[in-house]
Enzyme design. Sequence first.
Site, PDB file in Angstrom:
ATOM      1  N   LYS A 118       0.854  -1.194   0.000  1.00 56.18           N
ATOM      2  CA  LYS A 118       0.000   0.000   0.000  1.00 56.18           C
ATOM      3  C   LYS A 118       0.888   1.242   0.000  1.00 56.18           C
ATOM      4  O   LYS A 118       1.764   1.371   0.854  1.00 56.18           O
ATOM      5  CB  LYS A 118      -0.907  -0.019   1.236  1.00 56.18           C
ATOM      6  CG  LYS A 118      -1.879   1.138   1.328  1.00 56.18           C
ATOM      7  CD  LYS A 118      -2.871   0.923   2.464  1.00 56.18           C
ATOM      8  CE  LYS A 118      -3.820   2.108   2.617  1.00 56.18           C
ATOM      9  NZ  LYS A 118      -4.781   1.913   3.706  1.00 56.18           N
ATOM     10  N   ASP A 257     -16.516   0.245  -0.311  1.00 58.03           N
ATOM     11  CA  ASP A 257     -15.231  -0.274  -0.798  1.00 58.03           C
ATOM     12  C   ASP A 257     -14.322  -0.651   0.364  1.00 58.03           C
ATOM     13  O   ASP A 257     -13.276  -1.260   0.155  1.00 58.03           O
ATOM     14  CB  ASP A 257     -14.540   0.758  -1.699  1.00 58.03           C
ATOM     15  CG  ASP A 257     -14.366   2.092  -1.010  1.00 58.03           C
ATOM     16  OD1 ASP A 257     -15.385   2.690  -0.612  1.00 58.03           O
ATOM     17  OD2 ASP A 257     -13.222   2.537  -0.849  1.00 58.03           O
ATOM     18  N   ASN A 258     -14.705  -0.286   1.575  1.00 56.30           N
ATOM     19  CA  ASN A 258     -13.889  -0.640   2.734  1.00 56.30           C
ATOM     20  C   ASN A 258     -14.526  -1.754   3.550  1.00 56.30           C
ATOM     21  O   ASN A 258     -14.122  -2.003   4.686  1.00 56.30           O
ATOM     22  CB  ASN A 258     -13.653   0.590   3.612  1.00 56.30           C
ATOM     23  CG  ASN A 258     -12.758   1.612   2.924  1.00 56.30           C
ATOM     24  OD1 ASN A 258     -12.005   1.262   2.011  1.00 56.30           O
ATOM     25  ND2 ASN A 258     -12.840   2.851   3.344  1.00 56.30           N
TER      26      ASN A 258
HETATM   27  P1  AMP Z   1      -9.639   4.901   0.983  1.00 56.09           P
HETATM   28  O1  AMP Z   1     -10.343   6.109   1.485  1.00 56.09           O
HETATM   29  O2  AMP Z   1      -8.239   4.732   1.511  1.00 56.09           O
HETATM   30  O3  AMP Z   1     -10.443   3.656   1.131  1.00 56.09           O
HETATM   31  O4  AMP Z   1      -9.425   5.131  -0.593  1.00 56.09           O
HETATM   32  C1  AMP Z   1     -10.484   5.331  -1.453  1.00 56.09           C
HETATM   33  C2  AMP Z   1      -9.999   5.298  -2.873  1.00 56.09           C
HETATM   34  O5  AMP Z   1      -9.095   6.356  -3.144  1.00 56.09           O
HETATM   35  C3  AMP Z   1      -9.300   4.021  -3.294  1.00 56.09           C
HETATM   36  O6  AMP Z   1      -9.642   3.750  -4.628  1.00 56.09           O
HETATM   37  C4  AMP Z   1      -7.845   4.400  -3.168  1.00 56.09           C
HETATM   38  O7  AMP Z   1      -7.019   3.599  -3.984  1.00 56.09           O
HETATM   39  C5  AMP Z   1      -7.873   5.835  -3.643  1.00 56.09           C
HETATM   40  N1  AMP Z   1      -6.757   6.632  -3.114  1.00 56.09           N
HETATM   41  C6  AMP Z   1      -6.595   7.086  -1.857  1.00 56.09           C
HETATM   42  N2  AMP Z   1      -5.460   7.798  -1.738  1.00 56.09           N
HETATM   43  C7  AMP Z   1      -4.866   7.783  -2.948  1.00 56.09           C
HETATM   44  C8  AMP Z   1      -3.664   8.340  -3.486  1.00 56.09           C
HETATM   45  N3  AMP Z   1      -2.831   9.059  -2.747  1.00 56.09           N
HETATM   46  N4  AMP Z   1      -3.394   8.125  -4.798  1.00 56.09           N
HETATM   47  C9  AMP Z   1      -4.228   7.405  -5.562  1.00 56.09           C
HETATM   48  N5  AMP Z   1      -5.366   6.872  -5.129  1.00 56.09           N
HETATM   49  C10 AMP Z   1      -5.695   7.044  -3.843  1.00 56.09           C
HETATM   50 MG    MG Z   2     -10.327   1.863   0.757  1.00 53.80          MG
END
Ligand code: AMP
Ligand code: MG
Length: 492
Positions: A118, A257-258
């Site tokens: 990650k 998605d989580n």
């Molecule tokens: P999360 O809130 O961590 O569950 O992320 C939600 C979405 O945003 C997922 O598709 C992640 O892969 C994407 N995402 C979060 N941070 C980044 C980042 N810095 N660069 C690219 N994609 C991101």
């Molecule tokens: Mg996520």
Amino acid sequence: MIADRITAQGNPWNFDNSYLQLPEKMYSKLNPVPVKAPSLILFNHTLAEEIGLDVKGYDWQKLAACFSGNEIPGGADPLAQAYAGHQFGHFTMLGDGRAILLGEHLTPDGKRIDIQLKGSGRTPYSRRGDGRATLYSMLREYLISEAMHYLGIPSSRSLAVVSTGEPVYRERIHKGAILTRLAGSHIRVGTFEYTRNFLGDEELEKLVDYSLERHYPDDLQKKNKALALLDVLVHRQARLISEWMRVGFIHGVMNTDNMGIAAETFDYGPCAFMNAYNPATVFSSIDTEGRYAYGNQPYIAHWNLGSLAGALLPLIHPEQEKAIEMAKEVLNEFPAIYQQYWKEMMRNKLGLTREMEGDLNMMEDLLVWMHKNKADYTLTFYRLSHDKLQEDPAYLEEGFIHWLTQWKERINAEDGTLDDARAIMKKANPVHIPRNHKVEEVLLKAADHQQFEPLETMLELVKSPYEERPEYEPFKYGPEQGDGNYRTFCGT
Ligand code: AMP
Ligand code: MG
């Protein structure tokens, strides 16, 4: 024997990458983007041993190269997974925007686990993101996921954190890092939503079969496999959320998605632990409406399962109306199933071995008292379990004394003694949860000042949350002045 053979070949991994059997549109094959100066910050030797990963011959440099993605281990088939999801209620296309699945490692005892990096750089799903993660947030995920595991709650695990030697630009400049995350799988409710919305029924069916085979093989025999998957997740998620409630855990971003099909806690972002009992507790700076507040978590889990049901409809029954009716029947069970798990969990917290009339009222009376008196959730149960209520005069309050009398009478109504009850309670009520202010303190020292000892000390503590550890006394309590404006940021 298997482990010996692999080590002899110089490859500690035992990869077997089944995700590639799924339709090609469900992932993109690509390698992590190499980083400038990988340096190993944390490595979880206990976990490596648990999964039969023998890296004893590796020096720190080799470990850093492997767990930064600069070196791809033999047998890996790196890919980014496609998925969609409802974020704060809104449907959107997502996917691994900053993660790469190296492959699935088979442990000596036959478990299949995803090995994911990650913070590993941009992918076709990165949208406007940089594909990277901050050292602070990867250390945070490492600490909290390990804490959840040792609290006895299903969770993804953390194997390593490597700093990248590259800056990451957020609200300020951070150090970049990569976390090696292990999980039963990374199949999400959002993976089904993606397949339903952007691919076809055939692909959806393959995903259902694959998910059941991987996680719930007993259900493969069921006539209606999609409905069976929904049903098993109604139970697993209800149980998982009841476990979060047991320790005061607030996930913070329960987007679809989580929420994983393996029913493990995963994707640790702005999560935190409640101190004073209040169902409306929210720490995440982006959750302005309190959608993912402590007390809302069971409702949100139910809502998310509704999204899963929606995605599965065409497989449940060819006639949509009939499919909706059948899905609803399963979904509508969630509140009652959740309440069963919750009551069972609360009975353990209160040392009760069987169900009796009036239990629910007694449980709720205690929570109402705690809310009204801003009592610390963990400490109240801890003091009750360890006969230490005298530590705080707040428990001399009339309402509490009244409740305590009822509770003792209720224990008497069973065959056991108060000591028997307390033995049960000590297994359900942690002495230590990772207190937010302590988490913050050790992470800042590590991420900003390269002082890793306080973090190591806390990582040691989280391994035995149910034990009295006199040397960790200050870690037992919430902040003296209360939570104030404590906020967790997604500035990941
Ligand atoms: P999360 O809130 O961590 O569950 O992320 C939600 C979405 O945003 C997922 O598709 C992640 O892969 C994407 N995402 C979060 N941070 C980044 C980042 N810095 N660069 C690219 N994609 C991101
Ligand atoms: Mg996520």
